[in-house]
Design an enzyme around this catalytic site. Structure first.
Site, PDB file in Angstrom:
ATOM      1  CG  HIS A   1     119.249  -7.179  79.380  1.00 55.34           C
ATOM      2  ND1 HIS A   1     119.672  -7.153  78.082  1.00 55.34           N
ATOM      3  CD2 HIS A   1     118.870  -8.452  79.630  1.00 55.34           C
ATOM      4  CE1 HIS A   1     119.541  -8.363  77.557  1.00 55.34           C
ATOM      5  NE2 HIS A   1     119.056  -9.166  78.464  1.00 55.34           N
TER       6      HIS A   1
ATOM      7  CG  ASP B   1     121.111  -3.963  77.876  1.00 58.07           C
ATOM      8  OD1 ASP B   1     122.113  -4.593  78.239  1.00 58.07           O
ATOM      9  OD2 ASP B   1     120.125  -4.487  77.320  1.00 58.07           O
TER      10      ASP B   1
ATOM     11  CG  MET C   1     110.410  -7.229  76.182  1.00 60.77           C
ATOM     12  SD  MET C   1     112.208  -7.291  76.331  1.00 60.77           S
ATOM     13  CE  MET C   1     112.638  -8.344  74.942  1.00 60.77           C
TER      14      MET C   1
ATOM     15  CD  GLU D   1     114.877 -15.163  74.892  1.00 54.41           C
ATOM     16  OE1 GLU D   1     114.585 -14.031  75.348  1.00 54.41           O
ATOM     17  OE2 GLU D   1     115.827 -15.361  74.118  1.00 54.41           O
TER      18      GLU D   1
ATOM     19  CE  LYS E   1     121.278 -19.640  74.096  1.00 59.28           C
ATOM     20  NZ  LYS E   1     122.170 -18.478  74.232  1.00 59.28           N
TER      21      LYS E   1
ATOM     22  CD  GLU F   1     117.174 -15.855  70.474  1.00 58.53           C
ATOM     23  OE1 GLU F   1     116.928 -15.045  71.393  1.00 58.53           O
ATOM     24  OE2 GLU F   1     118.327 -16.156  70.123  1.00 58.53           O
TER      25      GLU F   1
ATOM     26  CG  HIS G   1     117.288 -19.378  72.216  1.00 63.07           C
ATOM     27  ND1 HIS G   1     116.824 -18.595  73.234  1.00 63.07           N
ATOM     28  CD2 HIS G   1     118.435 -18.791  71.787  1.00 63.07           C
ATOM     29  CE1 HIS G   1     117.656 -17.572  73.414  1.00 63.07           C
ATOM     30  NE2 HIS G   1     118.637 -17.671  72.537  1.00 63.07           N
TER      31      HIS G   1
ATOM     32  CG  ASP H   1     113.789 -12.637  71.511  1.00 61.20           C
ATOM     33  OD1 ASP H   1     113.012 -11.653  71.518  1.00 61.20           O
ATOM     34  OD2 ASP H   1     114.593 -12.880  72.421  1.00 61.20           O
TER      35      ASP H   1
ATOM     36  CG  ASP I   1     122.768 -17.759  71.187  1.00 60.16           C
ATOM     37  OD1 ASP I   1     121.936 -17.767  70.275  1.00 60.16           O
ATOM     38  OD2 ASP I   1     122.704 -16.993  72.171  1.00 60.16           O
TER      39      ASP I   1
ATOM     40  CG  ASP J   1     121.985 -14.451  69.135  1.00 62.56           C
ATOM     41  OD1 ASP J   1     121.003 -15.215  69.133  1.00 62.56           O
ATOM     42  OD2 ASP J   1     122.568 -14.091  70.185  1.00 62.56           O
TER      43      ASP J   1
ATOM     44  CG  ASP K   1     117.770 -11.485  71.153  1.00 59.38           C
ATOM     45  OD1 ASP K   1     118.756 -10.714  71.143  1.00 59.38           O
ATOM     46  OD2 ASP K   1     117.588 -12.337  72.041  1.00 59.38           O
TER      47      ASP K   1
HETATM   48  C1  GLT Z   1     120.891 -12.581  75.565  1.00 56.65           C
HETATM   49  C2  GLT Z   1     120.205 -13.809  75.032  1.00 56.65           C
HETATM   50  C3  GLT Z   1     118.917 -13.500  74.414  1.00 56.65           C
HETATM   51  C4  GLT Z   1     117.900 -12.980  75.371  1.00 56.65           C
HETATM   52  C5  GLT Z   1     118.237 -11.671  75.921  1.00 56.65           C
HETATM   53  C6  GLT Z   1     117.245 -11.322  76.994  1.00 56.65           C
HETATM   54  S1  GLT Z   1     119.867 -11.486  76.385  1.00 56.65           S
HETATM   55  O1  GLT Z   1     121.471 -11.876  74.516  1.00 56.65           O
HETATM   56  O2  GLT Z   1     121.071 -14.468  74.102  1.00 56.65           O
HETATM   57  O3  GLT Z   1     118.394 -14.585  73.720  1.00 56.65           O
HETATM   58  O4  GLT Z   1     116.708 -12.761  74.656  1.00 56.65           O
HETATM   59  O5  GLT Z   1     117.725 -11.490  78.271  1.00 56.65           O
HETATM   60 MN    MN Z   2     116.505 -13.824  72.830  1.00 52.55          MN
HETATM   61 MN    MN Z   3     120.128 -16.165  71.011  1.00 52.66          MN
END
Ligand code: GLT
Ligand code: MN
Ligand code: MN
Length: 386
Positions: free
Chosen positions: A53, A56, A87, A180, A182, A216, A219, A244, A254, A256, A286
């Site tokens: 980002h 970041d 990206m 993306e 979610k 993702e 998500h 992702d 979430d 991750d 991600d």
């Molecule tokens: C954030 C989110 C991710 C996104 C990122 C991109 S930032 O961590 O949970 O799923 O991909 O903005």
């Molecule tokens: Mn993501």
């Molecule tokens: Mn996520």
């Protein structure tokens, strides 16, 4: 044997290996690493790319001189390690200005600021080599639908993406957008909640060819959906611009988690799908390490994501080459061509032919489908006993 190589296109966001373990209930458990240190960490574990980002890399309140110095240092780290930037994206969620959204905020000044911030971030991403630009609308949503008309929000979202597509075209940048989806978190309800919603939205844009999706795993799992089916929808539409990879259980926050760590069977089908169709984009992890991890364990996390992908890739090849699997698939998909006239589409003649056909419904309903056998073989391949 499971060594990551550049051709695998494994990438990580600065925010993934740089995640400090902060959560809504607790402070960071890891010290901050600089972007340069993170690039070296990624090189050490064998990654190919780094994504970021805008903030970041460059703090939101950096001066132009500070920005230039940071970019110079970052470029030097990329050159020293061979890590590339496939990206980039914009942070449109951390600062309080985005508390009610960015492109869909009810405040026109916030929407304008979000556009300006994204334009600057696109310039930064392109300067560092990015060819895909992700839009994760984490704050684009509501808690109460009294507060925002969803039609207005979608119109604002559309106008923002149209404006930014036109900007990219006007600059002559080689850059495609990836939305993306979610369903929720951090907002109670996020607009464009699933891959299907994003695909439908893209069809309403001024430059739909420039815009695809960045699905993702976590998500779609949050929404209880089959991720591979969503990815297949995107691929079939020519819209799988980025992906992702991570993992998590259905219905949770979430999480991750490390790729493949929670639902390895689903991860297997995903890797098999991507490899079978020859997906050629980034394989972006991600995800982040557990809050309990130190940086040695963060490296184990990053290596684990890539290693699991490559193991599953090997399992997919084993599945595809297994004679019994092939025989079962041939049986399941047997076709003597009797009905292939239907794939030519509708015509009066086809209709007449179809109407004149007599089907042995009972016999068709009794057909053997050895799916248990096939699934057990799949499982035994995955469990390593075949
Ligand atoms: C954030 C989110 C991710 C996104 C990122 C991109 S930032 O961590 O949970 O799923 O991909 O903005
Ligand atoms: Mn993501
Ligand atoms: Mn996520």
């Amino acid at each position: 044997m499971y060594e990551p190589k550049p051709e695998h296109k494994f990438s990580f966001g600065l925010w993934t290996v740089g995640n400090r373990g902060r959560d809504p209930f607790g402070e960071p458990t890891r010290a901050a690493l600089t972007p340069v240190q993170l690039v070296h960490l990624l090189a050490e574990v064998g990654a190919w790319g780094v994504n970021f980002h805008d903030n970041d890399l460059v703090p939101i309140d950096a001066t132009p001189a500070e920005r230039d110095q940071i970019v110079r240092d970052f470029k030097a780290a990329l050159a020293a390690t061979g890590i590339v930037v496939p990206m980039a994206t914009t942070n449109l969620f951390s600062d309080p200005i985005f508390k009610d959204g960015a492109f869909t905020s009810n405040d026109p000044a916030v929407r304008a600021y979000a556009l300006q911030k994204t334009i600057n971030a696109i310039d930064l991403g392109v300067e560092l080599g990015a060819t895909v630009y992700v839009f994760w609308g984490g704050r684009e949503g509501t808690e109460s639908d009294s507060t925002k008309n969803p039609l207005d929000a979608l119109k604002r979202y559309r106008e923002a993406i149209n404006f930014l597509c036109a900007y990219v075209k006007d600059q002559g940048y080689n850059l495609r957008f990836a939305l993306e989806p979610k369903p929720n978190e951090p907002r109670g309800h996020i607009f464009l909640p699933t891959v299907g919603d994003a695909l439908a939205f893209i069809a309403t844009l001024d430059y739909p060819d420039m815009v695809g999706v960045n699905p993702e795993v976590a998500h779609e799992h949050m929404a209880g959906l089959n991720f591979v089916h969503g990815v297949a929808m995107a691929h079939a539409a020519g819209k799988l611009f980025h992906i992702d990879l991570n993992d998590q259980l259905f219905g949770r926050y979430d999480q991750d988690f490390r790729f493949g760590s929670v639902m390895p069977k689903q991860a297997f089908y995903l890797v098999k799908f991507l490899e079978d169709v020859g997906y050629s984009g980034s394989r972006h992890f991600d995800a982040h390490a557990y809050r309990s991890s130190n940086y040695e364990d963060v490296k184990a996390f990053a290596r684990g994501c890539m290693r699991t992908y490559l193991i599953l890739k090997e399992k997919a090849a084993q599945f595809n080459a297994d004679p019994e699997v092939q025989q079962l698939l041939a049986e399941i998909n047997a076709d003597d061509g009797t009905f292939s006239y239907l794939s030519a589409g509708y015509s009066r003649e086809t209709l007449a032919k179809l109407r004149a056909t007599t089907f042995d419904r009972a016999a068709l309903g009794q057909r053997d489908l050895p799916y248990e056998r096939l699934d057990q073989i799949t499982l035994e391949i995955l469990l390593g006993v075949r």
